[in-house]
Design a protein around this motif. Structure first.
Motif, short mmCIF file in Angstrom:
data_model
loop_
_atom_site.label_atom_id
_atom_site.label_comp_id
_atom_site.label_asym_id
_atom_site.label_seq_id
_atom_site.Cartn_x
_atom_site.Cartn_y
_atom_site.Cartn_z
N PRO A 177 -52.10 -8.46 -17.57
CA PRO A 177 -53.06 -7.40 -17.87
C PRO A 177 -53.22 -7.13 -19.38
O PRO A 177 -54.25 -6.62 -19.82
N LEU A 178 -52.18 -7.50 -20.16
CA LEU A 178 -52.25 -7.27 -21.61
C LEU A 178 -52.90 -8.44 -22.33
O LEU A 178 -53.46 -8.29 -23.41
N LEU A 179 -52.76 -9.63 -21.74
CA LEU A 179 -53.21 -10.85 -22.40
C LEU A 179 -54.02 -11.69 -21.42
O LEU A 179 -53.47 -12.53 -20.69
N PRO A 180 -55.33 -11.51 -21.37
CA PRO A 180 -56.14 -12.27 -20.42
C PRO A 180 -55.95 -13.78 -20.59
O PRO A 180 -55.87 -14.27 -21.72
N GLY A 181 -55.82 -14.48 -19.48
CA GLY A 181 -55.66 -15.93 -19.51
C GLY A 181 -54.22 -16.37 -19.69
O GLY A 181 -53.92 -17.57 -19.81
N PHE A 182 -53.28 -15.40 -19.68
CA PHE A 182 -51.87 -15.68 -19.94
C PHE A 182 -51.25 -16.59 -18.87
O PHE A 182 -51.53 -16.43 -17.68
N THR A 183 -50.43 -17.53 -19.29
CA THR A 183 -49.66 -18.34 -18.33
C THR A 183 -48.18 -18.39 -18.74
O THR A 183 -47.86 -18.26 -19.93
N VAL A 184 -47.34 -18.59 -17.73
CA VAL A 184 -45.90 -18.76 -17.96
C VAL A 184 -45.54 -20.15 -17.45
O VAL A 184 -45.96 -20.53 -16.36
N GLU A 185 -44.79 -20.87 -18.25
CA GLU A 185 -44.44 -22.24 -17.84
C GLU A 185 -42.96 -22.49 -18.16
O GLU A 185 -42.49 -22.10 -19.23
N VAL A 186 -42.27 -23.14 -17.24
CA VAL A 186 -40.86 -23.47 -17.46
C VAL A 186 -40.72 -24.99 -17.43
O VAL A 186 -41.17 -25.63 -16.48
N LEU A 187 -40.12 -25.56 -18.48
CA LEU A 187 -39.88 -27.00 -18.51
C LEU A 187 -38.38 -27.26 -18.46
O LEU A 187 -37.62 -26.56 -19.15
N PRO A 188 -37.93 -28.23 -17.68
CA PRO A 188 -36.50 -28.55 -17.68
C PRO A 188 -36.05 -29.06 -19.05
O PRO A 188 -34.93 -28.81 -19.48
N GLN A 189 -36.93 -29.78 -19.73
CA GLN A 189 -36.56 -30.34 -21.03
C GLN A 189 -37.80 -30.55 -21.90
O GLN A 189 -38.84 -30.97 -21.41
N VAL A 190 -37.67 -30.25 -23.17
CA VAL A 190 -38.75 -30.54 -24.13
C VAL A 190 -38.07 -30.66 -25.50
O VAL A 190 -36.92 -30.23 -25.66
N ASP A 191 -38.75 -31.30 -26.45
CA ASP A 191 -38.12 -31.37 -27.79
C ASP A 191 -37.90 -29.96 -28.34
O ASP A 191 -36.79 -29.59 -28.72
N SER A 192 -38.97 -29.17 -28.34
CA SER A 192 -38.88 -27.80 -28.86
C SER A 192 -40.06 -27.03 -28.26
O SER A 192 -41.19 -27.53 -28.27
N THR A 193 -39.80 -25.85 -27.73
CA THR A 193 -40.89 -25.07 -27.13
C THR A 193 -41.94 -24.72 -28.20
O THR A 193 -43.14 -24.69 -27.91
#
Ligand code: BTN
Length: 258
Positions: A18-34
């Protein structure tokens, strides 16, 4: 690969969307750097506000070109990207630090500009980067790393000082619970900063200011006593030559603890 931990992605999305239209949350098991991943996405034109969590970073980055080490399961590593257009960017990283300590525990301290400390040891760090061509909408990528548990003995022995961890203060906490506490206040903080700048955060920073009244040395060789931060977030240092305002985040500060 799928995430090994259960993350409160839905609860965070419900609080933040509701504060940030279009907002998404994503969880990655591994990445170089978020933060690197979100910067790549912004440069590729993917500008939706995103909170990206990684269970493991293989090339975590810290401030001033340093690395950021974290052990899987023992730490929280995430970044938030969002559009941002403050009149003055000064003090954004300090405001984020205020949000982090207020969301987690009142005993946590902030070492200017934005390290999170506990009882004389570093517990977390904040890295802020921006993307966007001049004249175009700018975006901030706010990367936060928090040590949740002390690393196993082997990993800890490789470090000269064992970093502090949140479990020393909050025994039952884990990374998902810490993230749930941090996410919504972080977005509200950044939006308040966009509207009002750093000034409303000045006294809140002071409550957690590790350097206030302490002898300290800057990497430039200047030494003095910490006298708090001003309304734009500059570190005030009383030196033999008088009060100096330090604005450059490239200056590293060593508190003389004891
Ligand atoms: C510092 O204290 O030097 C800042 C550390 C910031 C670390 C976080 S972990 C999540 C995000 N991804 C990164 O590569 N760095 C930030």
């Amino acid at each position: 690969m799928t995430p090994v931990t259960r993350w409160p992605a839905e609860a965070i999305w419900e609080a933040v969307a509701p504060l940030l239209p279009g907002f998404t949350v994503e969880v990655l098991p591994q990445v170089d750097s978020t933060s690197s991943e979100l910067m790549r996405r912004l440069r590729a034109g993917q500008i939706e506000p995103t909170l990206l969590v990684a269970e493991q970073q293989t090339a975590g980055r810290g401030r001033m070109g340093r690395g950021w080490q974290s052990q899987i399961g023992d730490s929280l590593t995430f970044s938030l990207s969002l559009p941002l257009a403050p009149a003055d960017w000064s003090g954004l990283s300090l405001a984020v630090g205020v949000s982090v300590v207020e969301s987690l525990h009142p005993e946590l301290q902030l070492k200017w500009p934005n390290d999170v400390w506990l009882q004389g040891r570093k517990l977390g760090g904040i890295l802020i980067e921006t993307a966007g061509a001049a004249g175009a909408q700018r975006h901030a990528v706010i990367g936060i790393g928090i040590n949740i548990a002390t690393p196993a003995v082997d990993a800890a022995q490789a470090l000269s000082t064992v970093p502090a961890s949140l479990r020393e203060l909050m025994p039952g906490i884990d990374a998902p619970a810490a993230l749930l506490r941090l996410a919504e206040p972080l977005v509200r903080t950044v939006q308040a900063f966009e509207q009002q700048g750093f000034a409303p955060f000045q006294s809140r920073f002071a409550r957690h200011d590790l350097l206030l009244g302490r002898p300290l040395t800057l990497s430039t060789g200047v030494a003095g006593i910490g006298r708090g931060v001003d309304a734009r977030g500059a570190l005030q240092v009383m030196t033999d030559d008088g009060l100096q305002a330090i604005t450059s985040a490239e200056v590293s500060v060593r508190p003389v603890l004891g």
